[in-house]
Write a protein that holds these residues in place. Structure first.
Motif, PDB file in Angstrom:
ATOM      1  N   GLY A  38     -14.020 -23.396 104.560  1.00  0.00           N
ATOM      2  CA  GLY A  38     -14.391 -22.093 105.126  1.00  0.00           C
ATOM      3  C   GLY A  38     -14.816 -21.109 104.056  1.00  0.00           C
ATOM      4  O   GLY A  38     -15.823 -20.403 104.205  1.00  0.00           O
ATOM      5  N   LEU A  39     -14.066 -21.064 102.942  1.00  0.00           N
ATOM      6  CA  LEU A  39     -14.436 -20.164 101.842  1.00  0.00           C
ATOM      7  C   LEU A  39     -15.766 -20.565 101.220  1.00  0.00           C
ATOM      8  O   LEU A  39     -16.598 -19.712 100.874  1.00  0.00           O
ATOM      9  CB  LEU A  39     -13.328 -20.170 100.777  1.00  0.00           C
ATOM     10  N   ALA A  40     -15.989 -21.878 101.101  1.00  0.00           N
ATOM     11  CA  ALA A  40     -17.263 -22.361 100.546  1.00  0.00           C
ATOM     12  C   ALA A  40     -18.426 -21.995 101.473  1.00  0.00           C
ATOM     13  O   ALA A  40     -19.485 -21.540 101.009  1.00  0.00           O
ATOM     14  CB  ALA A  40     -17.207 -23.872 100.333  1.00  0.00           C
ATOM     15  N   HIS A  41     -18.232 -22.204 102.778  1.00  0.00           N
ATOM     16  CA  HIS A  41     -19.269 -21.828 103.739  1.00  0.00           C
ATOM     17  C   HIS A  41     -19.538 -20.314 103.694  1.00  0.00           C
ATOM     18  O   HIS A  41     -20.690 -19.880 103.771  1.00  0.00           O
ATOM     19  CB  HIS A  41     -18.832 -22.214 105.168  1.00  0.00           C
ATOM     20  N   GLY A  42     -18.480 -19.531 103.571  1.00  0.00           N
ATOM     21  CA  GLY A  42     -18.640 -18.077 103.542  1.00  0.00           C
ATOM     22  C   GLY A  42     -19.469 -17.608 102.373  1.00  0.00           C
ATOM     23  O   GLY A  42     -20.254 -16.661 102.493  1.00  0.00           O
ATOM     24  N   GLN A  43     -19.296 -18.285 101.212  1.00  0.00           N
ATOM     25  CA  GLN A  43     -20.067 -17.902 100.030  1.00  0.00           C
ATOM     26  C   GLN A  43     -21.533 -18.296 100.177  1.00  0.00           C
ATOM     27  O   GLN A  43     -22.435 -17.561  99.789  1.00  0.00           O
ATOM     28  CB  GLN A  43     -19.462 -18.554  98.785  1.00  0.00           C
ATOM     29  N   ARG A  44     -21.787 -19.455 100.780  1.00  0.00           N
ATOM     30  CA  ARG A  44     -23.155 -19.956 100.886  1.00  0.00           C
ATOM     31  C   ARG A  44     -23.876 -19.390 102.105  1.00  0.00           C
ATOM     32  O   ARG A  44     -25.051 -19.034 102.040  1.00  0.00           O
ATOM     33  CB  ARG A  44     -23.123 -21.493 100.982  1.00  0.00           C
ATOM     34  N   VAL A  64      -7.757 -17.180 103.435  1.00  0.00           N
ATOM     35  CA  VAL A  64      -9.198 -17.203 103.733  1.00  0.00           C
ATOM     36  C   VAL A  64      -9.693 -15.782 103.995  1.00  0.00           C
ATOM     37  O   VAL A  64     -10.736 -15.359 103.482  1.00  0.00           O
ATOM     38  CB  VAL A  64      -9.478 -18.111 104.950  1.00  0.00           C
ATOM     39  N   LEU A  65      -8.933 -15.061 104.790  1.00  0.00           N
ATOM     40  CA  LEU A  65      -9.288 -13.683 105.110  1.00  0.00           C
ATOM     41  C   LEU A  65      -9.423 -12.843 103.842  1.00  0.00           C
ATOM     42  O   LEU A  65     -10.432 -12.131 103.649  1.00  0.00           O
ATOM     43  CB  LEU A  65      -8.223 -13.090 106.038  1.00  0.00           C
ATOM     44  N   ARG A  66      -8.423 -12.944 102.963  1.00  0.00           N
ATOM     45  CA  ARG A  66      -8.460 -12.146 101.723  1.00  0.00           C
ATOM     46  C   ARG A  66      -9.617 -12.572 100.818  1.00  0.00           C
ATOM     47  O   ARG A  66     -10.279 -11.737 100.196  1.00  0.00           O
ATOM     48  CB  ARG A  66      -7.126 -12.277 100.988  1.00  0.00           C
ATOM     49  N   GLY A  67      -9.867 -13.887 100.747  1.00  0.00           N
ATOM     50  CA  GLY A  67     -10.954 -14.376  99.903  1.00  0.00           C
ATOM     51  C   GLY A  67     -12.320 -13.913 100.395  1.00  0.00           C
ATOM     52  O   GLY A  67     -13.176 -13.493  99.602  1.00  0.00           O
ATOM     53  N   LEU A  68     -12.536 -13.999 101.711  1.00  0.00           N
ATOM     54  CA  LEU A  68     -13.821 -13.569 102.276  1.00  0.00           C
ATOM     55  C   LEU A  68     -14.016 -12.065 102.133  1.00  0.00           C
ATOM     56  O   LEU A  68     -15.107 -11.590 101.777  1.00  0.00           O
ATOM     57  CB  LEU A  68     -13.898 -13.965 103.751  1.00  0.00           C
ATOM     58  N   ARG A  69     -12.953 -11.305 102.401  1.00  0.00           N
ATOM     59  CA  ARG A  69     -13.078  -9.841 102.326  1.00  0.00           C
ATOM     60  C   ARG A  69     -13.232  -9.342 100.889  1.00  0.00           C
ATOM     61  O   ARG A  69     -13.797  -8.272 100.655  1.00  0.00           O
ATOM     62  CB  ARG A  69     -11.848  -9.195 102.963  1.00  0.00           C
ATOM     63  N   ALA A  70     -12.714 -10.139  99.932  1.00  0.00           N
ATOM     64  CA  ALA A  70     -12.881  -9.748  98.526  1.00  0.00           C
ATOM     65  C   ALA A  70     -14.358  -9.767  98.139  1.00  0.00           C
ATOM     66  O   ALA A  70     -14.830  -8.928  97.358  1.00  0.00           O
ATOM     67  CB  ALA A  70     -12.082 -10.683  97.623  1.00  0.00           C
ATOM     68  N   ARG A  71     -15.100 -10.758  98.694  1.00  0.00           N
ATOM     69  CA  ARG A  71     -16.538 -10.857  98.389  1.00  0.00           C
ATOM     70  C   ARG A  71     -17.354  -9.919  99.266  1.00  0.00           C
ATOM     71  O   ARG A  71     -18.358  -9.362  98.833  1.00  0.00           O
ATOM     72  CB  ARG A  71     -17.021 -12.299  98.605  1.00  0.00           C
ATOM     73  N   HIS A  72     -16.930  -9.764 100.526  1.00  0.00           N
ATOM     74  CA  HIS A  72     -17.699  -8.971 101.485  1.00  0.00           C
ATOM     75  C   HIS A  72     -16.751  -8.007 102.205  1.00  0.00           C
ATOM     76  O   HIS A  72     -16.219  -8.332 103.277  1.00  0.00           O
ATOM     77  CB  HIS A  72     -18.388  -9.886 102.499  1.00  0.00           C
ATOM     78  N   VAL A  90       0.728  -8.193 111.926  1.00  0.00           N
ATOM     79  CA  VAL A  90       0.674  -7.040 111.022  1.00  0.00           C
ATOM     80  C   VAL A  90       0.132  -7.457 109.664  1.00  0.00           C
ATOM     81  O   VAL A  90      -0.692  -6.755 109.053  1.00  0.00           O
ATOM     82  CB  VAL A  90       2.076  -6.402 110.882  1.00  0.00           C
ATOM     83  N   GLU A  91       0.581  -8.622 109.156  1.00  0.00           N
ATOM     84  CA  GLU A  91       0.102  -9.118 107.857  1.00  0.00           C
ATOM     85  C   GLU A  91      -1.414  -9.335 107.880  1.00  0.00           C
ATOM     86  O   GLU A  91      -2.128  -8.977 106.926  1.00  0.00           O
ATOM     87  CB  GLU A  91       0.814 -10.429 107.514  1.00  0.00           C
ATOM     88  N   ALA A  92      -1.904  -9.925 108.982  1.00  0.00           N
ATOM     89  CA  ALA A  92      -3.339 -10.183 109.090  1.00  0.00           C
ATOM     90  C   ALA A  92      -4.135  -8.874 109.139  1.00  0.00           C
ATOM     91  O   ALA A  92      -5.176  -8.736 108.483  1.00  0.00           O
ATOM     92  CB  ALA A  92      -3.624 -11.024 110.331  1.00  0.00           C
ATOM     93  N   MET A  93      -3.640  -7.902 109.892  1.00  0.00           N
ATOM     94  CA  MET A  93      -4.359  -6.633 110.007  1.00  0.00           C
ATOM     95  C   MET A  93      -4.354  -5.882 108.682  1.00  0.00           C
ATOM     96  O   MET A  93      -5.351  -5.262 108.304  1.00  0.00           O
ATOM     97  CB  MET A  93      -3.744  -5.765 111.108  1.00  0.00           C
ATOM     98  N   ARG A  94      -3.240  -5.962 107.960  1.00  0.00           N
ATOM     99  CA  ARG A  94      -3.174  -5.313 106.645  1.00  0.00           C
ATOM    100  C   ARG A  94      -4.120  -5.967 105.655  1.00  0.00           C
ATOM    101  O   ARG A  94      -4.644  -5.308 104.750  1.00  0.00           O
ATOM    102  CB  ARG A  94      -1.741  -5.341 106.120  1.00  0.00           C
ATOM    103  N   ALA A  95      -4.330  -7.272 105.824  1.00  0.00           N
ATOM    104  CA  ALA A  95      -5.242  -7.984 104.929  1.00  0.00           C
ATOM    105  C   ALA A  95      -6.706  -7.717 105.278  1.00  0.00           C
ATOM    106  O   ALA A  95      -7.601  -8.142 104.539  1.00  0.00           O
ATOM    107  CB  ALA A  95      -4.968  -9.483 104.986  1.00  0.00           C
ATOM    108  N   GLY A  96      -6.942  -7.024 106.385  1.00  0.00           N
ATOM    109  CA  GLY A  96      -8.311  -6.639 106.721  1.00  0.00           C
ATOM    110  C   GLY A  96      -8.877  -7.289 107.958  1.00  0.00           C
ATOM    111  O   GLY A  96     -10.084  -7.177 108.213  1.00  0.00           O
ATOM    112  N   ALA A  97      -8.055  -7.990 108.756  1.00  0.00           N
ATOM    113  CA  ALA A  97      -8.555  -8.622 109.975  1.00  0.00           C
ATOM    114  C   ALA A  97      -9.061  -7.565 110.952  1.00  0.00           C
ATOM    115  O   ALA A  97      -8.442  -6.512 111.117  1.00  0.00           O
ATOM    116  CB  ALA A  97      -7.467  -9.451 110.639  1.00  0.00           C
ATOM    117  N   GLN A  98     -10.182  -7.861 111.595  1.00  0.00           N
ATOM    118  CA  GLN A  98     -10.739  -6.950 112.588  1.00  0.00           C
ATOM    119  C   GLN A  98      -9.959  -7.030 113.896  1.00  0.00           C
ATOM    120  O   GLN A  98      -9.825  -6.045 114.605  1.00  0.00           O
ATOM    121  CB  GLN A  98     -12.209  -7.310 112.830  1.00  0.00           C
TER     122      GLN A  98
END
Length: 456
Positions: A38-44, A64-72, A90-98
């Motif tokens: 998933g992280l590889a697909h997100g970058q490409r 995955v959420l943190r890795g994707l949001r760090a780039r975008h 709560v953890e997911a929302m704090r990490a930036g989940a929509q």
């Protein structure tokens, strides 16, 4: 522009359901079964939306959420799980989940989430567009005002073509109102709910203008610390106004021609082809035909831009609009600055009406703002204008192009001024009755052709 989505889920049936639901909603979808993939697909792939399961083999959904949001940082990520707890949500929302959804997810839930995302994306794009349009935006003074025939013909043409997607080239001297006409085209078009993005093509160097128009990728050049969306991306669904197009460097013109022909472009340093459906309006105060002959402007680009030319006359060719414009600016600036000025002395109005105005309406606006600030009372006097006598039109009033009514009005006002506004004396010189003189002044005041009070 086709939206792109990435689905990350190790459950094959769940993954296939989500992929099909997104494709049905118009997304181009790629899928991954593990967090690493998933992280590889997100970058490409650079998706516009990600749906990821919380429990994944190896790298879990939160990572995955943190890795994707760090780039975008603006990437919307929806987290799904069959084992929901308040703490994990709560953890997911704090990490930036929509959003955070419990499995099994229904088609109705997907529709609701996509609807919320569409609203959010529109709001984000409008906020970015507003910020972009305010950067270095020139002060706008007044709306589109005038009843001059040539000026109204230009406005009527703009209104006729506004509902179409035709490219419009607005031509006219500096200060004639080209940006206001561009805004009129936008507001009366099918793009009216989208952003209006202004770009001054003369204000930037070739490399900066290229980056400004088309965006750039992180690391594309020194100082490119993060990816930047270009004005064509921000203007998608709206209108992009290319001001001073005649100053655009030749090297940038080729890229612009491609956008005009196909709607496609790439960011600087990027390989992914993007599309924009922005309506293009350009403006210039240059003679582009001369620039083409001199090799300073591409002929093929000119023909693409000049589909509908709208020519704005200079203020010296619409002197009949000056009383109306003066009244508008007097009201506007008196209100803004708390000035007591409410009318213009007749001799001051006559100087305003017969000046050349090389800076056109913009210069007239500046003159009226100054007059409102320095006026000592309710009347703007000639001394308040700061218009040098050498600026007044030196041509005789009796000339080709001037109507009999204009010549009569000029002669009557000159006579009144020479007699100290003694109407009886002026009427005797002119060979008319004082009543006739008063009636003419009353008619002209009603039509806005002389000051509200003729006497200064």
């Amino acid at each position: 522009m086709t939206r792109r989505a990435l689905v990350i889920d190790d459950d094959r049936l769940s993954r296939e359901f989500l992929v099909e639901a997104l494709r049905t909603s118009g997304y181009h979808v790629e899928e991954a079964a593990t967090g690493e993939d998933g992280l590889a697909h997100g970058q490409r792939f650079e998706p516009d939306l990600v749906l990821t399961d919380l429990r994944l083999p190896g790298v879990d959904g939160i990572e995955v959420l943190r890795g994707l949001r760090a780039r975008h940082p603006d990437l919307p990520v929806i987290v799904l799980t069959a084992f929901g707890t308040v703490e994990r949500a709560v953890e997911a929302m704090r990490a930036g989940a929509q959003d955070f959804l419990l499995k099994p997810v229904s088609p109705e839930q997907i529709d609701v989430v996509l609807s919320r995302l569409t609203d959010r994306s529109k709001l984000v794009r409008e906020n970015r567009a507003l910020k972009a349009s305010l950067e270095n935006a020139p002060e706008r003074r007044g709306g589109i005002i005038g009843h001059n025939d040539r000026f109204l013909d230009a406005l009527r043409l703009a209104e006729r073509v506004a509902p179409t997607d035709a490219t419009v080239l607005v031509r006219g001297e500096s200060g004639t109102g080209k940006e206001l006409v561009a805004e009129l085209l936008h507001n009366k078009s099918r793009h009216a709910d989208g952003p209006f993005i202004r770009v001054n093509c003369a204000a930037l160097t070739e490399s900066l203008l290229t980056s400004e128009l088309f965006g750039h990728e992180k690391g594309a050049f020194t100082g490119a610390h993060q990816r930047k969306e270009g004005r064509f991306e921000l203007a998608s669904g709206g209108t992009i106004f290319l001001d001073e197009i005649g100053e655009m460097p030749l090297e940038v013109e080729g890229r612009l021609l491609r956008v005009l022909e196909t709607g496609e472009f790439e960011r600087v340093g990027g390989t992914r082809t993007l599309k924009s459906d922005a309506r293009i309006v350009a403006a210039t105060n240059r003679n582009l035909e001369e620039a083409i002959a001199a090799g300073r402007f591409r002929e093929d680009l000119f023909y693409r831009l000049n589909v509908v030319p709208v020519e704005l006359p200079p203020l010296r060719e619409r002197l009949d609009d000056i009383p109306m414009l003066v009244d508008h600016f007097l009201r506007k600036f008196s209100r803004e600055h708390g000035s007591p000025a409410v009318r213009v002395a007749a001799n001051a109005l006559e100087v305003l009406r017969t000046s050349e105005w090389p800076g056109n309406v913009r210069e007239l606006a500046n003159t009226m703002e100054r007059a409102c600030l320095v006026a000592k009372g309710e009347v703007v006097e000639l001394r308040d204008l700061g218009v040098p006598e050498r600026r007044a039109t030196k041509e005789p009033i009796a000339r080709v192009g001037v109507t009999l009514e204009e010549m009569e009005r000029h002669l009557i006002l000159e006579t009144l001024q020479s007699t100290g506004w003694n109407r009886t004396h002026a009427a005797r010189i002119l060979g008319v009755t004082a009543r006739t003189l008063s009636n003419k002044l009353k008619v002209w005041r009603t039509r806005g052709l002389v000051a509200t009070e003729s006497q200064g």
